[in-house]
Write a protein that holds these residues in place. Structure first.
Motif, PDB file in Angstrom:
ATOM      1  N   ALA A   9      11.033  61.305  31.089  1.00 45.98           N
ATOM      2  CA  ALA A   9      10.652  61.780  29.763  1.00 45.98           C
ATOM      3  C   ALA A   9      11.183  60.844  28.684  1.00 45.98           C
ATOM      4  O   ALA A   9      11.231  61.214  27.512  1.00 45.98           O
ATOM      5  CB  ALA A   9      11.176  63.200  29.535  1.00 45.98           C
ATOM      6  N   LEU A  10      11.575  59.614  29.054  1.00 48.03           N
ATOM      7  CA  LEU A  10      12.046  58.649  28.067  1.00 48.03           C
ATOM      8  C   LEU A  10      10.899  58.271  27.139  1.00 48.03           C
ATOM      9  O   LEU A  10       9.805  57.934  27.603  1.00 48.03           O
ATOM     10  CB  LEU A  10      12.570  57.388  28.755  1.00 48.03           C
ATOM     11  N   GLU A  54       7.042  57.568  29.626  1.00 49.30           N
ATOM     12  CA  GLU A  54       6.881  58.922  30.133  1.00 49.30           C
ATOM     13  C   GLU A  54       5.910  58.935  31.315  1.00 49.30           C
ATOM     14  O   GLU A  54       4.809  58.395  31.227  1.00 49.30           O
ATOM     15  CB  GLU A  54       6.370  59.835  29.023  1.00 49.30           C
ATOM     16  N   SER A  55       6.339  59.545  32.403  1.00 47.34           N
ATOM     17  CA  SER A  55       5.421  59.754  33.526  1.00 47.34           C
ATOM     18  C   SER A  55       4.494  60.919  33.190  1.00 47.34           C
ATOM     19  O   SER A  55       4.797  61.758  32.340  1.00 47.34           O
ATOM     20  CB  SER A  55       6.206  60.022  34.813  1.00 47.34           C
ATOM     21  N   LEU A 110       5.932  65.182  30.636  1.00 43.40           N
ATOM     22  CA  LEU A 110       6.978  66.195  30.723  1.00 43.40           C
ATOM     23  C   LEU A 110       7.394  66.683  29.339  1.00 43.40           C
ATOM     24  O   LEU A 110       7.692  67.864  29.152  1.00 43.40           O
ATOM     25  CB  LEU A 110       8.177  65.635  31.488  1.00 43.40           C
ATOM     26  N   ARG A 111       7.390  65.797  28.373  1.00 46.80           N
ATOM     27  CA  ARG A 111       7.716  66.195  26.999  1.00 46.80           C
ATOM     28  C   ARG A 111       6.667  67.149  26.451  1.00 46.80           C
ATOM     29  O   ARG A 111       6.984  68.053  25.662  1.00 46.80           O
ATOM     30  CB  ARG A 111       7.859  64.968  26.116  1.00 46.80           C
ATOM     31  N   ASP A 112       5.420  66.970  26.860  1.00 49.84           N
ATOM     32  CA  ASP A 112       4.369  67.906  26.453  1.00 49.84           C
ATOM     33  C   ASP A 112       4.617  69.313  26.990  1.00 49.84           C
ATOM     34  O   ASP A 112       4.224  70.312  26.363  1.00 49.84           O
ATOM     35  CB  ASP A 112       2.993  67.438  26.956  1.00 49.84           C
ATOM     36  N   PHE A 172      15.059  66.807  28.759  1.00 48.01           N
ATOM     37  CA  PHE A 172      14.869  66.621  30.190  1.00 48.01           C
ATOM     38  C   PHE A 172      16.089  65.904  30.734  1.00 48.01           C
ATOM     39  O   PHE A 172      16.432  64.811  30.279  1.00 48.01           O
ATOM     40  CB  PHE A 172      13.595  65.832  30.450  1.00 48.01           C
ATOM     41  N   PRO A 173      16.783  66.474  31.737  1.00 48.27           N
ATOM     42  CA  PRO A 173      18.122  65.988  32.070  1.00 48.27           C
ATOM     43  C   PRO A 173      18.191  64.760  32.961  1.00 48.27           C
ATOM     44  O   PRO A 173      19.213  64.067  32.965  1.00 48.27           O
ATOM     45  CB  PRO A 173      18.743  67.194  32.788  1.00 48.27           C
TER      46      PRO A 173
END
Length: 316
Positions: free
Chosen positions: A46-47, A51-52, A64-66, A83-84
């Motif tokens: 989630a960088l 982002e993947s 993942l941020r979405d 996201f950790p």
């Protein structure tokens, strides 16, 4: 809420970002890497800017941020809005820089972000490949070793083979050598202090910057043992805890048919060379070799079908 296993498509670091990278991510792992100098396949990330993306189901195309506003704690199992962890595969055509990462306390107070601990599972290695794993200053300060030009001779090098596991807690001086392909699980942080870069010169004719003072502030001397674990027999195979860190755990599973996984924590499941299938409720999803799925913390019972090894990293 319809949570389900999220099969991910990676983002890549390549070209000038990873001048040490090669083409094995495409040749060995089937990744759609963008060029012949690709060092990192960020499988679960989630960088910002790397982002993947989800490739299956209702949320295909989302990052993942979405999904944070939609799934929240159901995804990560945590109250914090973030996201950790970060999971990636690496290919080293040349050695990485000798580096060290700060712990959370130092990073938060000096950089305003979390620190980084990580672990490596070696997937493939050229004959004689080595990595740097710790430093032995023979009782002297690291500054003295640097000032006297003895850093390289003080580095602890170890030969590596497929299946070796290394735990790199914050403060450990380390570097992947050339000819290594590895799985890396880490805190979701991009904080790296470069201590030495082997005298490399970039395409701009300049050496990459070093971070000597920061590295001296956080580095610890000493050598850590390689990680091993005792296999635990389970219905359908075996599970081995390889690394346990305050932020993550890394497991190897050896599957012989069908196995039910524990639930309640977010997990990243990476299929290795034989692939596998995920089964939950009335659904089934095939993971191709070297694909990774994010299993949300709120996912109900899920089983894995297949044969051979797969890797799971969990958020703590």
């Amino acid at each position: 809420m319809n949570v389900y296993p999220l099969v991910m498509a990676p983002s890549f670091r390549h070209g000038p970002e990873t001048p040490w990278g090669g083409h094995a991510l495409k040749e060995l792992f089937g990744k759609n890497s963008p060029d012949e100098i690709t060092g990192e396949s960020l499988e679960v990330s989630a960088l910002p800017g790397h982002e993947s993306r989800v490739v299956n189901g209702e949320y295909a195309g989302k990052t993942l941020r979405d999904l944070f506003p939609l799934w929240g704690k159901c995804l990560t199992g945590r109250e914090e809005n973030g996201f950790p962890l970060l999971l990636k595969l690496l290919d080293t055509r040349q050695p990485l820089s000798v580096q060290v990462h700060p712990d959370d306390s130092y990073a938060l107070s000096h950089e305003g972000k979390p620190g980084k601990s990580e672990a490596w599972y070696i997937l493939d290695a050229a004959p004689g490949a080595q990595l740097v794993y710790g430093i032995d200053t023979h009782g002297q300060s690291l500054r003295s070793v640097l000032d006297e030009g003895r850093l390289e001779s003080s580095l602890c090098r170890t030969e590596v083979h497929a299946g070796d596991v290394f735990y790199i807690p914050a403060g450990t001086v380390h570097a992947l050598g050339s000819g290594i392909r590895c799985y890396e699980i880490q805190q979701a942080s991009d904080l790296t202090y470069r201590l030495w870069d082997w005298g490399r010169i970039g395409k701009d004719g300049k050496p990459r910057p070093l971070h000597i003072e920061q590295a001296l502030s956080v580095s610890r001397s000493g050598v850590l043992p390689r990680q091993t674990g005792e296999p635990e027999e389970l219905p359908g195979g075996r599970r081995t805890l390889l690394v346990s860190d305050p932020h993550f755990q890394l497991y190897a599973y050896d599957l012989d048919g069908r196995m039910t996984l524990p639930t309640g924590k977010m997990q990243f499941l990476t299929a290795t060379a034989k692939g596998c299938a995920l089964c939950w409720e009335n659904h089934r999803e095939t993971l191709l070799p070297w694909q990774t799925a994010v299993l949300p913390a709120a996912l109900p019972d899920v089983s894995v079908e297949g044969f051979g090894r797969f890797l799971i990293s969990t958020a703590v």
